[in-house]
Design a protein around this motif. Sequence first.
Motif, PDB file in Angstrom:
ATOM      1  N   ARG A  43     -13.911  46.979  -4.099  1.00  0.00           N
ATOM      2  CA  ARG A  43     -12.568  46.631  -3.628  1.00  0.00           C
ATOM      3  C   ARG A  43     -11.865  45.583  -4.477  1.00  0.00           C
ATOM      4  N   GLU A 156     -11.475  61.579   8.266  1.00  0.00           N
ATOM      5  CA  GLU A 156     -10.187  60.930   8.054  1.00  0.00           C
ATOM      6  C   GLU A 156      -9.184  61.284   9.142  1.00  0.00           C
ATOM      7  N   TRP A 184      -6.311  47.945   8.279  1.00  0.00           N
ATOM      8  CA  TRP A 184      -7.591  48.642   8.297  1.00  0.00           C
ATOM      9  C   TRP A 184      -8.341  48.561   6.971  1.00  0.00           C
ATOM     10  N   ALA A 185      -7.672  48.848   5.869  1.00  0.00           N
ATOM     11  CA  ALA A 185      -8.352  48.935   4.576  1.00  0.00           C
ATOM     12  C   ALA A 185      -8.998  47.621   4.168  1.00  0.00           C
ATOM     13  N   ALA A 190     -13.837  49.403   7.277  1.00  0.00           N
ATOM     14  CA  ALA A 190     -13.208  50.541   6.599  1.00  0.00           C
ATOM     15  C   ALA A 190     -14.162  51.362   5.745  1.00  0.00           C
ATOM     16  N   ASP A 191     -15.301  50.771   5.325  1.00  0.00           N
ATOM     17  CA  ASP A 191     -16.168  51.506   4.394  1.00  0.00           C
ATOM     18  C   ASP A 191     -17.359  52.167   5.080  1.00  0.00           C
TER      19      ASP A 191
END
Length: 286
Positions: A43, A156, A184-185, A190-191
Amino acid sequence: MRPDDWHLTEDVDDFLARAGDFLRSQPGRHVMPLTWAERVRTRGAEAFGTEAPVFGVLERAGEVHAAFHRLPPRALCPTPLSPEQADSLAAHLAAAGHSLPSVSADHSTASAFAEAWQRHTGATPKIRDTRLRLYRLGTLTPPEPMPAGRGRVLGEQDLDQVMFWCGEFAKAVGEDVSIDAGSWAGTRYADKRYTLWETPDGTPVSIAGMNPMIGGQVQVDIVYTPAHLRGHGYAGAVTAEVSRAALAAGAKDVVLFADRSNPTSNALYQRLGYRTLADWAAYDFS
């Protein structure tokens, strides 16, 4: 053990080049540095704050003995350290002018470092949290019988549902985080890959997530069932599902953290085949 045996860097690739083999040699015990180094690598450090991360490796004669990571303003997180190693790290960081709000590690390491940090800086340590226990899966033993229903992997197209469940989990554990489409990201949620347990009529009743495989290890994180739906075996079923999926994907180690103050969840994980690897502690420094 000399303080100058520690090599510090802000470069996660340099850290992994030096410490990667060491961390992967015991991925269960090193779950936190493996996980967070991978998050920074994929990230970018800017995703976790405005200050640069700090990584450290204890090397002598070309051999790695320990490591740590810190993503300011978060805690210092070392791998297991002996008292001598903890003292050398505290001395090195103090001499370099580092200011630490806290330390989080296995209980003996956190205690040893807290004492060493007080010796070298005068900061007063105060224990904040001793609730977490790290488990590693031995032989998976699914519940018998399983509750009616099935596990369903979320994709998704299920993002709204995932965010709702993660938000409910965060509230339940007192985590101060905003979970919506905009944020969210950047969250730790998120991962992960999520699995829902659904009743035969399609009603979702429990969720479990797992982190990507890193160093041959998968961490199960999170497990959540709403309070009014507990006691029906849903959490056991969905945890067994994600544990089985991790093993099927080739994981050598499957680990999870549990709150030691919750006897129900600890007994559940032990019935599924999880065994204690380490107890965790966090100290704040005034």
